[in-house]
Design a protein around this motif. Structure first.
Motif, PDB file in Angstrom:
ATOM      1  N   LEU A 138     -44.595  17.430   7.790  1.00 15.04           N
ATOM      2  CA  LEU A 138     -44.021  16.331   7.018  1.00 15.04           C
ATOM      3  C   LEU A 138     -42.533  16.197   7.356  1.00 15.04           C
ATOM      4  O   LEU A 138     -41.780  17.167   7.268  1.00 15.04           O
ATOM      5  CB  LEU A 138     -44.196  16.604   5.529  1.00 15.04           C
ATOM      6  N   THR A 139     -42.109  15.000   7.764  1.00  9.75           N
ATOM      7  CA  THR A 139     -40.723  14.794   8.179  1.00  9.75           C
ATOM      8  C   THR A 139     -40.078  13.696   7.349  1.00  9.75           C
ATOM      9  O   THR A 139     -40.735  12.740   6.933  1.00  9.75           O
ATOM     10  CB  THR A 139     -40.643  14.404   9.666  1.00  9.75           C
ATOM     11  N   ILE A 140     -38.779  13.846   7.095  1.00 11.28           N
ATOM     12  CA  ILE A 140     -38.005  12.831   6.378  1.00 11.28           C
ATOM     13  C   ILE A 140     -37.553  11.770   7.374  1.00 11.28           C
ATOM     14  O   ILE A 140     -36.972  12.087   8.416  1.00 11.28           O
ATOM     15  CB  ILE A 140     -36.787  13.463   5.678  1.00 11.28           C
ATOM     16  N   THR A 141     -37.816  10.511   7.053  1.00 11.06           N
ATOM     17  CA  THR A 141     -37.447   9.413   7.943  1.00 11.06           C
ATOM     18  C   THR A 141     -36.298   8.585   7.414  1.00 11.06           C
ATOM     19  O   THR A 141     -35.605   7.920   8.184  1.00 11.06           O
ATOM     20  CB  THR A 141     -38.652   8.495   8.182  1.00 11.06           C
ATOM     21  N   ALA A 142     -36.086   8.563   6.108  1.00  9.09           N
ATOM     22  CA  ALA A 142     -34.978   7.768   5.557  1.00  9.09           C
ATOM     23  C   ALA A 142     -34.708   8.231   4.134  1.00  9.09           C
ATOM     24  O   ALA A 142     -35.585   8.760   3.454  1.00  9.09           O
ATOM     25  CB  ALA A 142     -35.306   6.283   5.587  1.00  9.09           C
ATOM     26  N   ARG A 143     -33.469   8.015   3.692  1.00  5.24           N
ATOM     27  CA  ARG A 143     -33.111   8.342   2.316  1.00  5.24           C
ATOM     28  C   ARG A 143     -31.965   7.439   1.881  1.00  5.24           C
ATOM     29  O   ARG A 143     -31.073   7.142   2.667  1.00  5.24           O
ATOM     30  CB  ARG A 143     -32.710   9.810   2.191  1.00  5.24           C
ATOM     31  N   THR A 144     -32.017   7.009   0.624  1.00  5.98           N
ATOM     32  CA  THR A 144     -30.916   6.218   0.068  1.00  5.98           C
ATOM     33  C   THR A 144     -30.635   6.685  -1.350  1.00  5.98           C
ATOM     34  O   THR A 144     -31.543   7.126  -2.060  1.00  5.98           O
ATOM     35  CB  THR A 144     -31.244   4.714   0.052  1.00  5.98           C
ATOM     36  N   THR A 145     -29.362   6.639  -1.722  1.00 10.44           N
ATOM     37  CA  THR A 145     -28.945   6.960  -3.086  1.00 10.44           C
ATOM     38  C   THR A 145     -28.566   5.665  -3.783  1.00 10.44           C
ATOM     39  O   THR A 145     -27.668   4.949  -3.310  1.00 10.44           O
ATOM     40  CB  THR A 145     -27.751   7.927  -3.095  1.00 10.44           C
ATOM     41  N   ILE A 146     -29.226   5.346  -4.868  1.00 11.57           N
ATOM     42  CA  ILE A 146     -28.943   4.116  -5.590  1.00 11.57           C
ATOM     43  C   ILE A 146     -27.732   4.369  -6.483  1.00 11.57           C
ATOM     44  O   ILE A 146     -27.803   5.135  -7.444  1.00 11.57           O
ATOM     45  CB  ILE A 146     -30.150   3.675  -6.435  1.00 11.57           C
ATOM     46  N   THR A 147     -26.605   3.756  -6.124  1.00 15.86           N
ATOM     47  CA  THR A 147     -25.381   3.926  -6.901  1.00 15.86           C
ATOM     48  C   THR A 147     -24.897   2.576  -7.399  1.00 15.86           C
ATOM     49  O   THR A 147     -25.216   1.531  -6.828  1.00 15.86           O
ATOM     50  CB  THR A 147     -24.271   4.579  -6.054  1.00 15.86           C
ATOM     51  N   SER A 148     -24.137   2.595  -8.465  1.00 17.62           N
ATOM     52  CA  SER A 148     -23.619   1.359  -9.044  1.00 17.62           C
ATOM     53  C   SER A 148     -22.381   1.671  -9.854  1.00 17.62           C
ATOM     54  O   SER A 148     -22.118   2.826 -10.200  1.00 17.62           O
ATOM     55  CB  SER A 148     -24.689   0.716  -9.921  1.00 17.62           C
ATOM     56  N   THR A 149     -21.611   0.645 -10.162  1.00 16.96           N
ATOM     57  CA  THR A 149     -20.326   0.823 -10.821  1.00 16.96           C
ATOM     58  C   THR A 149     -20.319   0.127 -12.159  1.00 16.96           C
ATOM     59  O   THR A 149     -20.489  -1.096 -12.216  1.00 16.96           O
ATOM     60  CB  THR A 149     -19.198   0.265  -9.939  1.00 16.96           C
TER      61      THR A 149
END
Length: 483
Positions: free
Chosen positions: A38-49
């Motif tokens: 199993l490999t990681i292909t993408a990641r995002t952190t949902i941030t907001s202000t």
């Protein structure tokens, strides 16, 4: 969420995982026979202000303190959203489109734009979608990961629904923050909360539960019963809190009924006690200790307002006679037809001689008050329509019920009956909302939208729409007129 493809005998999958740190990660499993790869292909952190409330906005009902900056030149420090609550796949195109919710009640649209095997530090920005009721032009977003803020939601469980008895497009909800809100079925928006009891609620700390509400049309007021033992009265015209009857019961007030003139009202408690109150003076006029052995779940006055029907979790449904000056309670009849605690009950408004009841024994009963015998009609909540029914739609409905079923232990948690008493809408512990034909005592439609057991259901006075709510913070509107 799991999307897979078969290439010959080889099966591969792409998984999308939401984390408590506000991240969404894409993982690839090229071969199911080799799960270690199993490999990681993408990641995002949902941030907001966060930004301060905009006084020029006419938006009503959204949590402005948790609105997020849509300006790329904002100097405020970005912070990750509250942990991801769920991840759903909208499209497996290039890039994949995801629908992500957080634990604060917000929903985002996410594009996993990076499909490389490395984990990027940051994704590109995209445009933002404003709340549909927010004023002002839409602007560019600084949210990373191609994230669109879609909406703000109620941020606590919703416990009670009450449609207006004279207005088919208005209804009330009461939620765990101690707030009663008025909604419109014309635009599905709230016109705002009614006045809050700021001195005694301390709502977010207490986590109050509203067990019952009733509208008095002649005075345009609504009375509500709460788990802190208080009864509260709101003015629907001025949208203000008129009074609070604190400590009406030592325990939670779980049932309530008001006479048409609002001169007196009756309350039922979690300990089975029933009390009669003078509305103007708040003086106790009569009480019945241990009227029920357990929690009172329902109270209703007959049309003469000299008799009353109550139901309790002790499996009994009782009729009572009120004294001449409403200063005495005398039990007239007692009915026990279920083998499990009652969860809901309703008096027949057309005949005044029948009542509907539901229990954790998974049955729905229609009983005659004149006879303390077996119920007139019985339905099993987990029953499926017959596959060989003469109706052309029953086969599809039966297979739908079977696919949505969460086992045979589900039961009714709340129900409402249409004004003509031909149909019933139920909410269940299985999170389903069902429409029943009371002549045949079988479901004719089923809907799945909630992710927790349904807390309360109601039907508009024109019987065209039903409303349901639950601990998942959702208020759901269902169309009935097609049926």
């Amino acid at each position: 969420s799991d999307v897979y493809k078969r290439q010959g005998s080889q099966r591969s999958s792409t998984l999308f995982v939401g984390g408590g740190d506000g991240t969404v990660t894409s993982m690839r499993l090229a071969d199911h026979t080799q799960p270690q790869n199993l490999t990681i292909t993408a990641r995002t952190t949902i941030t907001s202000t966060p930004v301060a409330k905009d006084p020029s906005s006419d938006m009503v009902g959204a949590r402005r303190t948790n609105r997020y900056s849509a300006h790329p030149d904002s100097t405020d420090e970005a912070a990750p959203v509250v942990g991801v609550g769920s991840v759903s796949i909208m499209s497996m195109g290039t890039p994949p489109q995801l629908l992500v919710s957080d634990m604060a009640g917000s929903v985002f649209a996410v594009q996993m734009v990076n499909s490389q095997p490395s984990v990027p530090e940051r994704f590109g920005a995209s445009s933002s979608l404003s709340h549909p009721n927010a004023s002002g032009p839409k602007s560019t977003s600084s949210l990373p990961g191609n994230v669109h803020r879609l909406s703000d939601a109620i941020t606590c469980p919703v416990d009670a629904i009450l449609p207006f008895t004279s207005d088919p497009v208005s209804f009330l909800t009461a939620s765990r923050d101690g707030v009663v809100r008025q909604w419109s079925l014309d635009n599905y928006l709230t016109s705002g909360p009614l006045g809050a009891d700021t001195t005694s609620l301390k709502s977010k700390a207490l986590g109050l539960t509203c067990h019952a509400m009733q509208i008095v049309d002649t005075l345009q007021i609504v009375l509500s019963a709460w788990s802190d033992g208080a009864v509260r009265c709101h003015d629907l015209t001025n949208r203000t809190l008129l009074w609070t009857h604190a400590q009406a019961h030592r325990v939670a007030v779980t049932a309530l009924v008001v006479c048409e003139s609002a001169k007196f009202y009756l309350t039922g408690g979690q300990d089975g006690e029933i009390k009669v109150w003078d509305t103007r003076t708040k003086e106790l006029k009569a009480q019945m200790m241990k009227a029920h052995g357990q929690e009172v779940v329902y109270m209703e006055l007959f049309e003469d307002e000299r008799h009353m029907l109550t139901a309790g979790r002790d499996r009994t449904v009782c009729t009572w006679e009120l004294g001449a000056n409403v200063n005495k309670l005398t039990r007239v009849t007692t009915h026990t037809t279920h083998v499990g605690p009652l969860t809901a009950c309703r008096l027949s408004r057309s005949t005044q001689q029948h009542f509907f009841s539901a229990s954790v024994d998974r049955q729905i009963h229609v009983c005659d008050l004149r006879y303390n015998k077996e119920p007139v009609k019985v339905a099993d909540y987990n029953r499926f329509p017959a596959l060989d029914s003469t109706s052309p739609h029953h086969g599809d409905l039966a297979s739908t019920c079977q696919s949505l079923s969460r086992g045979t232990e589900s039961h009714v948690t709340s129900f409402a009956v249409t004004p003509d008493e031909r149909h019933m809408v139920t909410g269940g512990s299985d999170s389903l909302v069902k429409l029943w034909d009371l002549d045949r005592m079988e479901p004719v439609a089923v809907g799945a939208c909630h992710s927790t057991p349904v807390s309360s259901v109601g039907i508009s006075c024109d019987a065209k729409q039903a409303i349901s709510c639950g601990a998942d913070h959702a208020v759901v509107v269902w169309n009935l007129y097609q049926h």
